[in-house]
Design a protein around this motif. Structure first.
Motif, short mmCIF file in Angstrom:
data_model
loop_
_atom_site.label_atom_id
_atom_site.label_comp_id
_atom_site.label_asym_id
_atom_site.label_seq_id
_atom_site.Cartn_x
_atom_site.Cartn_y
_atom_site.Cartn_z
N GLY A 165 54.45 8.12 101.20
CA GLY A 165 54.50 9.71 100.61
C GLY A 165 54.45 10.48 102.05
O GLY A 165 54.17 10.02 102.86
N GLY A 166 55.11 11.70 101.61
CA GLY A 166 55.01 12.84 102.32
C GLY A 166 55.94 12.66 103.34
O GLY A 166 55.76 13.26 104.65
N SER A 167 57.08 11.98 103.23
CA SER A 167 57.98 11.86 104.28
C SER A 167 59.36 12.54 104.38
O SER A 167 60.36 12.21 104.71
CB SER A 167 58.38 10.25 104.41
N THR A 168 59.24 13.59 103.25
CA THR A 168 60.36 14.48 103.04
C THR A 168 61.43 13.97 102.27
O THR A 168 62.58 14.46 102.40
CB THR A 168 60.75 15.30 104.36
N LYS A 169 61.15 12.92 101.31
CA LYS A 169 62.09 12.24 100.55
C LYS A 169 62.63 13.40 99.68
O LYS A 169 63.93 13.47 99.43
CB LYS A 169 61.62 11.32 99.75
N THR A 170 61.60 13.95 98.84
CA THR A 170 62.16 15.20 97.73
C THR A 170 62.72 16.14 98.08
O THR A 170 63.82 16.76 97.93
CB THR A 170 60.85 15.63 96.96
N THR A 171 62.08 16.85 99.35
CA THR A 171 62.89 18.01 99.72
C THR A 171 64.30 17.25 100.48
O THR A 171 65.29 18.27 100.45
CB THR A 171 62.03 18.28 101.52
N GLY A 222 65.28 20.52 111.25
CA GLY A 222 64.15 21.23 112.01
C GLY A 222 62.91 21.27 111.48
O GLY A 222 62.96 21.33 110.06
N ALA A 223 61.73 21.24 111.79
CA ALA A 223 60.50 21.45 111.28
C ALA A 223 60.65 22.95 110.86
O ALA A 223 60.25 23.77 111.83
CB ALA A 223 59.52 21.22 112.09
N LEU A 224 60.79 23.53 109.67
CA LEU A 224 61.07 24.83 109.53
C LEU A 224 60.40 25.28 108.23
O LEU A 224 60.45 24.37 107.21
CB LEU A 224 62.61 25.05 109.57
N PHE A 232 62.34 25.18 104.71
CA PHE A 232 62.22 23.38 104.12
C PHE A 232 60.87 23.40 103.76
O PHE A 232 60.55 22.83 102.51
CB PHE A 232 62.91 22.44 105.13
N ALA A 233 59.97 23.47 104.55
CA ALA A 233 58.50 23.34 104.15
C ALA A 233 58.18 24.21 102.68
O ALA A 233 57.44 23.65 101.98
CB ALA A 233 57.55 23.75 105.24
N1 LIG Z 1 61.86 20.42 107.58
C1 LIG Z 1 60.43 20.62 107.34
N2 LIG Z 1 59.96 21.15 107.98
C2 LIG Z 1 58.52 21.22 107.56
N3 LIG Z 1 57.90 20.73 106.80
C3 LIG Z 1 58.68 19.98 105.74
C4 LIG Z 1 60.17 19.81 106.16
N4 LIG Z 1 60.70 19.37 105.12
C5 LIG Z 1 59.53 18.95 104.09
N5 LIG Z 1 58.39 19.48 104.60
C6 LIG Z 1 56.95 19.38 104.05
O1 LIG Z 1 56.62 17.80 104.08
C7 LIG Z 1 55.75 17.61 103.10
C8 LIG Z 1 56.43 16.45 102.25
O2 LIG Z 1 57.67 16.86 101.75
P1 LIG Z 1 58.09 15.85 100.31
O3 LIG Z 1 57.19 16.15 99.37
O4 LIG Z 1 59.39 16.25 100.40
O5 LIG Z 1 57.80 14.52 100.73
P2 LIG Z 1 58.00 13.03 99.92
O6 LIG Z 1 58.50 11.97 100.57
O7 LIG Z 1 58.77 13.26 98.73
O8 LIG Z 1 56.50 13.07 99.37
P3 LIG Z 1 55.97 12.25 98.04
O9 LIG Z 1 56.21 10.74 98.43
O10 LIG Z 1 54.60 12.38 98.16
O11 LIG Z 1 56.82 12.44 96.98
C9 LIG Z 1 55.93 18.98 102.12
O12 LIG Z 1 54.70 19.71 102.34
C10 LIG Z 1 56.93 19.61 102.41
O13 LIG Z 1 56.70 20.96 102.34
#
Ligand SMILES: Nc1ncnc2c1ncn2[C@@H]1O[C@H](COP(=O)(O)OP(=O)(O)OP(=O)(O)O)[C@@H](O)[C@H]1O
Ligand SMILES: [Mg+2]
Length: 212
Positions: A11-17, A175-177, A180-181
């Motif tokens: 989790g938390g690897s930015t999949k949903t974003t 980017g870490a932006l 997107f966050a």
């Molecule tokens: N480009 C980015 N720069 C900085 N932070 C980011 C960026 N993309 C995503 N994040 C942050 O990273 C975190 C995890 O993102 P996200 O929910 O997309 O991950 P996930 O893999 O879908 O997590 P999960 O498995 O819990 O559903 C969130 O807090 C999001 O705001």
């Protein structure tokens, strides 16, 4: 029809974003997009759709037989289906099922030792699924570097490491932006002009390269 699965071990690897922005980019490019939420937990793609009233539909299909259910649901109505998946470690069956029908797999990865270490498990599943796919081949897959820091050496180092492993790394890198966050629940506009827009277009090129 393209079926793009966004997959990672944890989790938390930015999949949903990543799934949300790639879908938005394809929509802006004029393609008919369906988002599929195979996770359904918490800040999911489905709840993003509802919060932001996104101009493309999202359905929830958090089941272990996505490969059986999805074709009947999508028919020939869409150009591209983008699937957000749960963490592979927790929901292996669901992710395996998604990989059976994915044309493309995008693996979002921060350029860090921890995230690089997780790539091996994702690659193993991609190889394993080949035998259960119609074409008998693993799906086209590529790493998308995300949360990269400006001018950090880590970006080049991990791009090279993954490339040396024989895995495609998209040229686009996110980017870490804040943009997107903070994006969950946001309607997302102008995505084609961002690195996610570049990544989406690269994915279309990968498809063309395979078909040629
Ligand atoms: N480009 C980015 N720069 C900085 N932070 C980011 C960026 N993309 C995503 N994040 C942050 O990273 C975190 C995890 O993102 P996200 O929910 O997309 O991950 P996930 O893999 O879908 O997590 P999960 O498995 O819990 O559903 C969130 O807090 C999001 O705001
Ligand atoms: Mg998620």
């Amino acid at each position: 029809m393209l079926v793009i699965a966004v997959v990672n071990l944890k989790g938390g690897s930015t999949k949903t974003t990543t799934a949300g922005h790639l879908a938005a980019a394809f929509h802006e490019a004029g393609m008919k997009v369906l988002g599929v939420d195979a996770d359904g937990e918490n800040e999911s793609l489905q709840s993003w759709q509802e919060a932001a009233d996104l101009p493309w539909p999202v359905i929830t299909l958090a089941v272990s037989n996505v490969h059986k259910q999805l074709p009947g649901i999508v028919g020939d109505k869409y150009d591209v289906v983008v699937i957000d998946t749960p963490p592979m470690k927790a929901q292996r069956g669901t992710v395996y099922s998604v990989l059976r029908i994915a044309t493309h797999v995008v693996i979002p990865m921060a350029p860090t030792p921890v995230e690089y270490d997780r790539l091996a498990a994702v690659r193993e599943l991609i190889d394993e699924v080949a035998g259960d796919r119609e074409d008998g081949q693993p799906p086209i897959h590529a790493v998308l570097l995300t949360r990269v820091k400006p001018r950090a050496a880590s970006t080049t180092v991990y791009r090279q490491l993954v490339t040396n492993d024989g895995v495609t790394v998209l040229k686009a890198q996110v980017g870490a932006l804040e943009r997107f966050a903070q994006s969950w629940g946001d309607p997302m506009t102008g995505v084609l002009d961002t690195s996610y827009g570049e990544a989406a277009m690269e994915l279309l090129d990968l498809e063309a390269a395979v078909k040629a």
